[in-house]
Motif scaffolding. Structure first.
Motif, PDB file in Angstrom:
ATOM      1  N   LYS A  20      -9.003  -1.711  -0.531  1.00 52.53           N
ATOM      2  CA  LYS A  20      -8.684  -2.803   0.394  1.00 52.53           C
ATOM      3  C   LYS A  20      -7.998  -3.979  -0.300  1.00 52.53           C
ATOM      4  CE  LYS A  20     -12.401  -4.675   1.560  1.00 52.53           C
ATOM      5  NZ  LYS A  20     -12.258  -5.677   0.477  1.00 52.53           N
ATOM      6  N   THR A  21      -8.538  -4.416  -1.441  1.00 52.82           N
ATOM      7  CA  THR A  21      -7.939  -5.544  -2.153  1.00 52.82           C
ATOM      8  C   THR A  21      -6.557  -5.182  -2.686  1.00 52.82           C
ATOM      9  OG1 THR A  21     -10.107  -6.428  -2.753  1.00 52.82           O
ATOM     10  CG2 THR A  21      -8.239  -7.144  -4.080  1.00 52.82           C
ATOM     11  N   ASN A  22      -6.404  -3.949  -3.138  1.00 47.16           N
ATOM     12  CA  ASN A  22      -5.100  -3.484  -3.599  1.00 47.16           C
ATOM     13  C   ASN A  22      -4.080  -3.517  -2.468  1.00 47.16           C
ATOM     14  OD1 ASN A  22      -3.991  -2.814  -6.035  1.00 47.16           O
ATOM     15  ND2 ASN A  22      -4.711  -0.692  -6.054  1.00 47.16           N
ATOM     16  N   SER A  24      -4.243  -5.541   0.150  1.00 44.11           N
ATOM     17  CA  SER A  24      -3.982  -6.959   0.426  1.00 44.11           C
ATOM     18  C   SER A  24      -2.946  -7.532  -0.528  1.00 44.11           C
ATOM     19  CB  SER A  24      -5.285  -7.768   0.306  1.00 44.11           C
ATOM     20  OG  SER A  24      -6.244  -7.367   1.250  1.00 44.11           O
ATOM     21  N   VAL A  25      -3.140  -7.286  -1.805  1.00 41.65           N
ATOM     22  CA  VAL A  25      -2.273  -7.852  -2.840  1.00 41.65           C
ATOM     23  C   VAL A  25      -0.855  -7.306  -2.722  1.00 41.65           C
ATOM     24  CG1 VAL A  25      -1.842  -7.763  -5.327  1.00 41.65           C
ATOM     25  CG2 VAL A  25      -4.108  -8.410  -4.468  1.00 41.65           C
ATOM     26  N   ASP A  42      -9.405 -14.805  -0.542  1.00 42.41           N
ATOM     27  CA  ASP A  42     -10.412 -13.839  -0.987  1.00 42.41           C
ATOM     28  C   ASP A  42     -11.699 -14.145  -0.230  1.00 42.41           C
ATOM     29  OD1 ASP A  42     -12.129 -12.122  -2.240  1.00 42.41           O
ATOM     30  OD2 ASP A  42     -11.326 -12.478  -4.252  1.00 42.41           O
ATOM     31  N   ASP A  44     -14.200 -11.968   0.241  1.00 40.81           N
ATOM     32  CA  ASP A  44     -15.381 -11.255  -0.258  1.00 40.81           C
ATOM     33  C   ASP A  44     -16.124 -12.268  -1.120  1.00 40.81           C
ATOM     34  OD1 ASP A  44     -17.267  -9.453  -1.016  1.00 40.81           O
ATOM     35  OD2 ASP A  44     -15.864  -7.965  -1.811  1.00 40.81           O
ATOM     36  N   ALA A  48     -16.004 -11.519  -5.304  1.00 47.23           N
ATOM     37  CA  ALA A  48     -14.559 -11.711  -5.256  1.00 47.23           C
ATOM     38  C   ALA A  48     -13.850 -10.942  -6.369  1.00 47.23           C
ATOM     39  CB  ALA A  48     -14.256 -13.198  -5.388  1.00 47.23           C
ATOM     40  N   ASN A  49     -12.673 -10.370  -6.037  1.00 49.15           N
ATOM     41  CA  ASN A  49     -11.937  -9.667  -7.089  1.00 49.15           C
ATOM     42  C   ASN A  49     -10.423  -9.698  -6.928  1.00 49.15           C
ATOM     43  OD1 ASN A  49     -11.673  -7.910  -4.961  1.00 49.15           O
ATOM     44  ND2 ASN A  49     -12.798  -6.229  -5.899  1.00 49.15           N
ATOM     45  N   VAL A  50      -9.892 -10.500  -6.008  1.00 49.52           N
ATOM     46  CA  VAL A  50      -8.439 -10.619  -5.912  1.00 49.52           C
ATOM     47  C   VAL A  50      -7.861 -11.126  -7.228  1.00 49.52           C
ATOM     48  CG1 VAL A  50      -6.545 -11.897  -4.826  1.00 49.52           C
ATOM     49  CG2 VAL A  50      -8.349 -10.903  -3.397  1.00 49.52           C
ATOM     50  N   ASP A 123      -8.699 -11.065   2.758  1.00 50.34           N
ATOM     51  CA  ASP A 123      -9.282  -9.873   2.139  1.00 50.34           C
ATOM     52  C   ASP A 123     -10.792  -9.952   2.293  1.00 50.34           C
ATOM     53  OD1 ASP A 123      -9.390  -7.489   0.612  1.00 50.34           O
ATOM     54  OD2 ASP A 123      -9.790  -8.649  -1.200  1.00 50.34           O
TER      55      ASP A 123
END
Length: 271
Positions: A20-22, A24-25, A42, A44, A48-50, A123
């Motif tokens: 999902k984050t991939n 988004s980015v 971000d 989450d 968080a991990n963006v 995200d």
């Protein structure tokens, strides 16, 4: 000054590990290349991990907005890829549930961004906890990421079911990630579509596209870069570019309630 109101898109999933984050980015990167001004929030909030995916180490994040009184402008972190991020905190339990007061703070703080962006990409975390539901309720468009794993489909259906039956949300866009091929992706979408059609009256699912399995994606994650930047001509990157062109056509005039302040008002008053 933006010529139209920004569109708020949640990128969400029923389970973790679906990329999902991939999505988004790389969506933000591709939209930026199309001339759209993008910010990733971000959402989450506790995991968080963006910033990690992008290899960034912002000094401040949403925790500092809530607990130290800094503004969103202070934490808005530009990237080399043409978009900016609003980072959250990782491993901070206080961020796992937003209070009404904190939502009100964000409502007021968001004014600074409204006239300067075209897309706010949110995200979210995975699952159906309060924060995930809040951010999905507040968005104008919901992009649900699924993979070929049976648990991904089951959990995506659970998320859609809760949003439909408890909150009246009936429109979702679907991206199939890590697909073996286009036929497999459409089969996966068909399974989710049929389940929703059979059990949930009035739900609309739109197939936005599929991102194939691609070694370049894994390599980009290891190198903490968007795969569309590191390897722009691979199958996954070309697929992401097609998805971005699709998303870029979502017309702002169809979102008369689509300004960022409205996003936060909905977030504030969501039940």
């Amino acid at each position: 000054m933006s010529s139209s109101l920004p569109i708020v898109i949640s990128v969400t999933s029923g389970k973790g590990g679906v990329g999902k984050t991939n999505v988004s980015v790389n969506l933000a990167l591709c939209l930026s290349k199309l001339g759209r001004r993008c910010v990733i929030l971000d959402a989450d909030l506790g995991l968080a991990n963006v910033d990690v995916v992008l290899g960034l180490t912002p000094e401040r994040n949403l925790f500092h907005v809530f607990h130290e009184g800094v503004s969103l402008s202070d934490i808005l972190h530009p990237t080399q890829y043409g978009f900016s991020i609003l980072p959250a905190a990782s491993g901070v339990s206080e961020m796992l549930s937003l209070s009404t007061g904190q939502k009100l703070e964000l409502l007021e703080a968001m004014d600074v961004l409204e006239d300067s962006i075209d897309f706010l990409i949110v995200d979210t975390g995975a699952g159906i906890n309060d924060n995930v539901l809040y951010f999905n309720l507040a968005a104008q468009e919901r992009l649900v990421v699924v993979t070929p794993e049976p648990t991904s489909l089951t959990d995506a259906y659970a998320l859609i079911k809760v949003l439909k039956l408890k909150h009246g949300v009936d429109k979702f866009h679907i991206v199939v990630n890590m697909a073996k091929n286009e036929k497999s992706a459409k089969d996966i979408f068909a399974k989710l579509y049929n389940a929703c059609d059979h059990f949930l009256t009035g739900v609309s699912l739109n197939f936005v596209g599929a991102i194939p399995q691609d070694k370049a994606v894994r390599q980009a994650v290891i190198q903490q870069q968007p795969f569309c930047s590191l390897s722009p001509d691979t199958d996954a990157s070309l697929a992401m570019q097609r998805i971005a062109r699709n998303v870029a056509q979502w017309a702002p005039q169809d979102h008369l309630d689509g300004n960022i302040k409205f996003f936060w008002k909905k977030l504030l008053f969501a039940e």
